[in-house]
Design a protein around this motif. Structure first.
Motif, PDB file in Angstrom:
ATOM      1  N   THR B  25      34.673  29.648  42.449  1.00 17.92           N
ATOM      2  CA  THR B  25      36.012  29.816  43.017  1.00 17.92           C
ATOM      3  C   THR B  25      36.579  31.109  42.459  1.00 17.92           C
ATOM      4  O   THR B  25      36.629  31.304  41.243  1.00 17.92           O
ATOM      5  N   PHE B  26      36.959  31.983  43.358  1.00 14.22           N
ATOM      6  CA  PHE B  26      37.502  33.274  42.941  1.00 14.22           C
ATOM      7  C   PHE B  26      38.759  33.515  43.759  1.00 14.22           C
ATOM      8  O   PHE B  26      38.683  33.731  44.974  1.00 14.22           O
ATOM      9  N   GLU B  27      39.894  33.438  43.096  1.00 11.24           N
ATOM     10  CA  GLU B  27      41.131  33.525  43.859  1.00 11.24           C
ATOM     11  C   GLU B  27      42.273  34.159  43.060  1.00 11.24           C
ATOM     12  O   GLU B  27      42.464  33.886  41.884  1.00 11.24           O
ATOM     13  N   ILE B  28      43.022  35.022  43.752  1.00 11.23           N
ATOM     14  CA  ILE B  28      44.275  35.541  43.197  1.00 11.23           C
ATOM     15  C   ILE B  28      45.335  35.243  44.248  1.00 11.23           C
ATOM     16  O   ILE B  28      45.208  35.672  45.400  1.00 11.23           O
ATOM     17  N   SER B  29      46.379  34.467  43.882  1.00  9.35           N
ATOM     18  CA  SER B  29      47.358  34.109  44.901  1.00  9.35           C
ATOM     19  C   SER B  29      48.771  34.018  44.339  1.00  9.35           C
ATOM     20  O   SER B  29      48.971  33.822  43.148  1.00  9.35           O
ATOM     21  N   GLY B  30      49.732  34.193  45.218  1.00  7.07           N
ATOM     22  CA  GLY B  30      51.135  34.078  44.821  1.00  7.07           C
ATOM     23  C   GLY B  30      51.823  35.425  44.721  1.00  7.07           C
ATOM     24  O   GLY B  30      51.615  36.294  45.565  1.00  7.07           O
ATOM     25  N   ARG B  31      52.620  35.570  43.671  1.00  9.98           N
ATOM     26  CA  ARG B  31      53.418  36.785  43.506  1.00  9.98           C
ATOM     27  C   ARG B  31      52.911  37.622  42.355  1.00  9.98           C
ATOM     28  O   ARG B  31      52.570  37.086  41.307  1.00  9.98           O
ATOM     29  N   LYS B  58      26.260  33.952  46.030  1.00 10.45           N
ATOM     30  CA  LYS B  58      27.275  34.496  46.929  1.00 10.45           C
ATOM     31  C   LYS B  58      28.646  34.415  46.254  1.00 10.45           C
ATOM     32  O   LYS B  58      28.968  33.427  45.603  1.00 10.45           O
ATOM     33  N   THR B  59      29.422  35.476  46.404  1.00  9.32           N
ATOM     34  CA  THR B  59      30.764  35.490  45.823  1.00  9.32           C
ATOM     35  C   THR B  59      31.786  35.660  46.936  1.00  9.32           C
ATOM     36  O   THR B  59      31.805  36.691  47.613  1.00  9.32           O
ATOM     37  N   ILE B  60      32.590  34.611  47.161  1.00  6.54           N
ATOM     38  CA  ILE B  60      33.682  34.756  48.130  1.00  6.54           C
ATOM     39  C   ILE B  60      34.978  34.863  47.344  1.00  6.54           C
ATOM     40  O   ILE B  60      35.362  33.933  46.633  1.00  6.54           O
ATOM     41  N   PHE B  61      35.604  36.027  47.422  1.00  8.05           N
ATOM     42  CA  PHE B  61      36.803  36.297  46.636  1.00  8.05           C
ATOM     43  C   PHE B  61      38.025  36.213  47.547  1.00  8.05           C
ATOM     44  O   PHE B  61      38.135  36.954  48.519  1.00  8.05           O
ATOM     45  N   ASN B  62      38.928  35.282  47.234  1.00  2.06           N
ATOM     46  CA  ASN B  62      40.118  35.081  48.070  1.00  2.06           C
ATOM     47  C   ASN B  62      41.361  35.712  47.473  1.00  2.06           C
ATOM     48  O   ASN B  62      41.697  35.460  46.319  1.00  2.06           O
ATOM     49  N   PHE B  63      42.027  36.530  48.287  1.00  2.00           N
ATOM     50  CA  PHE B  63      43.349  37.037  47.927  1.00  2.00           C
ATOM     51  C   PHE B  63      44.339  36.337  48.850  1.00  2.00           C
ATOM     52  O   PHE B  63      44.184  36.395  50.069  1.00  2.00           O
ATOM     53  N   LYS B  64      45.295  35.664  48.256  1.00  2.00           N
ATOM     54  CA  LYS B  64      46.301  34.998  49.086  1.00  2.00           C
ATOM     55  C   LYS B  64      47.671  35.299  48.483  1.00  2.00           C
ATOM     56  O   LYS B  64      48.297  34.441  47.862  1.00  2.00           O
ATOM     57  N   LEU B  65      48.075  36.521  48.660  1.00  2.00           N
ATOM     58  CA  LEU B  65      49.295  36.975  47.991  1.00  2.00           C
ATOM     59  C   LEU B  65      50.507  36.908  48.900  1.00  2.00           C
ATOM     60  O   LEU B  65      50.443  37.222  50.090  1.00  2.00           O
ATOM     61  N   GLU B  66      51.567  36.478  48.294  1.00  4.96           N
ATOM     62  CA  GLU B  66      52.840  36.348  48.991  1.00  4.96           C
ATOM     63  C   GLU B  66      53.594  37.677  48.855  1.00  4.96           C
ATOM     64  O   GLU B  66      54.235  38.152  49.766  1.00  4.96           O
ATOM     65  N   TYR B  67      53.471  38.239  47.663  1.00  6.57           N
ATOM     66  CA  TYR B  67      54.152  39.498  47.370  1.00  6.57           C
ATOM     67  C   TYR B  67      53.466  40.205  46.209  1.00  6.57           C
ATOM     68  O   TYR B  67      53.052  39.560  45.247  1.00  6.57           O
ATOM     69  N   PHE B  68      53.329  41.537  46.314  1.00  5.60           N
ATOM     70  CA  PHE B  68      52.917  42.295  45.117  1.00  5.60           C
ATOM     71  C   PHE B  68      53.637  43.633  45.093  1.00  5.60           C
ATOM     72  O   PHE B  68      53.914  44.224  46.133  1.00  5.60           O
ATOM     73  N   ASN B  69      53.958  44.107  43.901  1.00  8.16           N
ATOM     74  CA  ASN B  69      54.641  45.400  43.777  1.00  8.16           C
ATOM     75  C   ASN B  69      53.615  46.541  43.802  1.00  8.16           C
ATOM     76  O   ASN B  69      52.401  46.292  43.812  1.00  8.16           O
ATOM     77  N   THR B  70      54.107  47.767  43.805  1.00 12.22           N
ATOM     78  CA  THR B  70      53.174  48.893  43.967  1.00 12.22           C
ATOM     79  C   THR B  70      52.271  49.065  42.743  1.00 12.22           C
ATOM     80  O   THR B  70      51.122  49.463  42.885  1.00 12.22           O
ATOM     81  N   ALA B  71      52.814  48.758  41.567  1.00 12.87           N
ATOM     82  CA  ALA B  71      51.967  48.870  40.366  1.00 12.87           C
ATOM     83  C   ALA B  71      50.802  47.875  40.470  1.00 12.87           C
ATOM     84  O   ALA B  71      49.660  48.211  40.136  1.00 12.87           O
ATOM     85  N   SER B  72      51.084  46.673  40.981  1.00 10.34           N
ATOM     86  CA  SER B  72      50.007  45.690  41.167  1.00 10.34           C
ATOM     87  C   SER B  72      49.014  46.151  42.224  1.00 10.34           C
ATOM     88  O   SER B  72      47.816  45.852  42.128  1.00 10.34           O
ATOM     89  N   SER B  73      49.497  46.881  43.231  1.00  7.26           N
ATOM     90  CA  SER B  73      48.595  47.306  44.311  1.00  7.26           C
ATOM     91  C   SER B  73      47.459  48.160  43.765  1.00  7.26           C
ATOM     92  O   SER B  73      46.329  48.098  44.217  1.00  7.26           O
ATOM     93  N   LYS B  74      47.788  48.945  42.747  1.00 11.01           N
ATOM     94  CA  LYS B  74      46.779  49.794  42.109  1.00 11.01           C
ATOM     95  C   LYS B  74      45.739  48.941  41.367  1.00 11.01           C
ATOM     96  O   LYS B  74      44.540  49.204  41.439  1.00 11.01           O
TER      97      LYS B  74
END
Lengths: 226, 129
Positions: B25-31, B58-74
């Protein structure tokens, strides 16, 4: 100088500026109480006038002081709750939230603050948010060293000269090539505000003394969904 | 195999699960608007470095973000670049970018990342509420 006028007009609309004090005073309840309880009239007048101006210009929040991560979280959640009640479009709410975060974090990460630089990473500045008929305005102001003015001005002018495609390109480039500063800034905030709002950034630099300037930035978020 | 990372989400940091067990399980989600982005994401990047040495089939990486700031985008790009590297080394990697169906900005953010990194990338919309 044109920009100063524009920023000024956003918050202190012309008609308000031209109103004499009495006209302002006749306008709102409860003026009699205010006058009756006057012990220190001048200071009460100031409070009342401040209140009237905030109401008139629909300023939801005005703050001067240290801008910390806690303040950023508090202001954004307060505004989020207010917007949710007022039934704005979810997409508009998200954009306002985003602009607020970027503006506040800009100050907490970049603001010049010699007195606190050793003990704290936070900056000082002013923050205002207002809601007009067709847009939200988010304004920040903070002092910056004069030797940073030219660089910042060039960067903002460049951002304002670009269309959405150009902004996307610049954002990608900066994300790939830019490095995170010591204070965790990625140099992406202004670019992202411009592309997410679709509006030009309104800014000006007011000279304070031979070492510092006051940097004012207003971002406009249209309320009408395109 | 590196030890699993499980971080609960808060109002300014995302939930993170990096777990190799089973299919993984590979996931980053939320704010994501942490006070110190580098401090938050560094352990995640280090974990991925260790994982990349001997990853799952196999690696399935899930991004389920509600919000991220520009510093996080980097920093999110840094995460994606690690996944790209794994893909370059012949491993089976898939990125799933989940976005609310009414959030154009989040959809565009996914498109932007898909443009930058060369890794199999799926956009998945979901309905909120």
């Amino acid at each position: 100088m044109q920009n100063i006028k524009r920023i000024f007009n956003v918050f202190l609309k012309k008609e308000v500026l031209n109103l004499s004090k009495t006209e302002v005073m006749t306008d709102l309840e409860p003026k009699t109480e205010v006058q009756e309880i006057t012990s220190d009239k001048e200071s009460l007048d100031f409070v009342y006038e401040f209140y009237v101006r905030m109401k008139r210009n629909k300023i939801h929040l005005a703050y001067e002081g240290e801008i910390t991560h806690q303040i950023t979280k508090a202001f954004t959640s307060l505004t989020e709750n207010n917007m949710a009640k007022e039934e704005d479009y979810a997409s508009v709410q998200k954009k306002v939230f985003h602009v607020m975060v970027e503006c506040l974090q800009n100050i907490s990460k970049h603001a010049e603050n010699r007195h606190h630089i050793v003990t704290s990473k936070d900056g000082r500045g002013i923050f205002m948010i207002s809601k007009g008929e067709s847009e939200y305005n988010v304004t920040t102001g903070n002092t910056i060293p004069n030797d940073k003015v030219e660089e910042l001005q060039k960067m903002l002018e460049n951002i304002n000269s670009l269309d959405k495609e150009g902004l996307n390109k610049l954002y990608k480039q900066q994300m790939k090539e830019g490095r995170l500063s010591d204070r965790g800034g990625a140099g992406l905030g202004f670019i992202d505000i411009a592309r997410k709002t679709g509006e030009k950034l309104i800014f000006c630099f007011l000279p304070v003394d031979e070492t510092k300037s006051f940097f004012v930035l207003t971002s406009t978020i249209p309320r009408v969904k395109e | 195999m590196p030890q699993a990372i499980k971080i609960k989400g808060t109002d300014d940091t995302p939930m993170v699960i990096l777990n190799t067990e089973g299919e993984g399980t590979f996931e980053i989600s939320g704010r994501s608007l942490p006070e110190d982005v580098a401090a938050f994401y560094d352990p995640i990047l280090e974990w991925l470095d260790a994982y990349a040495e001997n990853p799952n089939k196999k690696t399935i990486f899930n991004f389920k973000l509600e919000y991220f700031n520009t510093a996080s985008s980097k920093l999110l790009l840094d995460v994606l670049l690690k996944l790209e590297e794994m893909h370059d080394n012949g491993h089976d990697v898939l990125v799933r970018w989940h976005y609310p169906d009414d959030d154009e900005d989040m959809e565009e953010a996914g498109e932007e990342y898909a443009d930058i990194v060369e890794v199999p990338f799926e956009q998945v919309s979901y309905t909120v509420g």
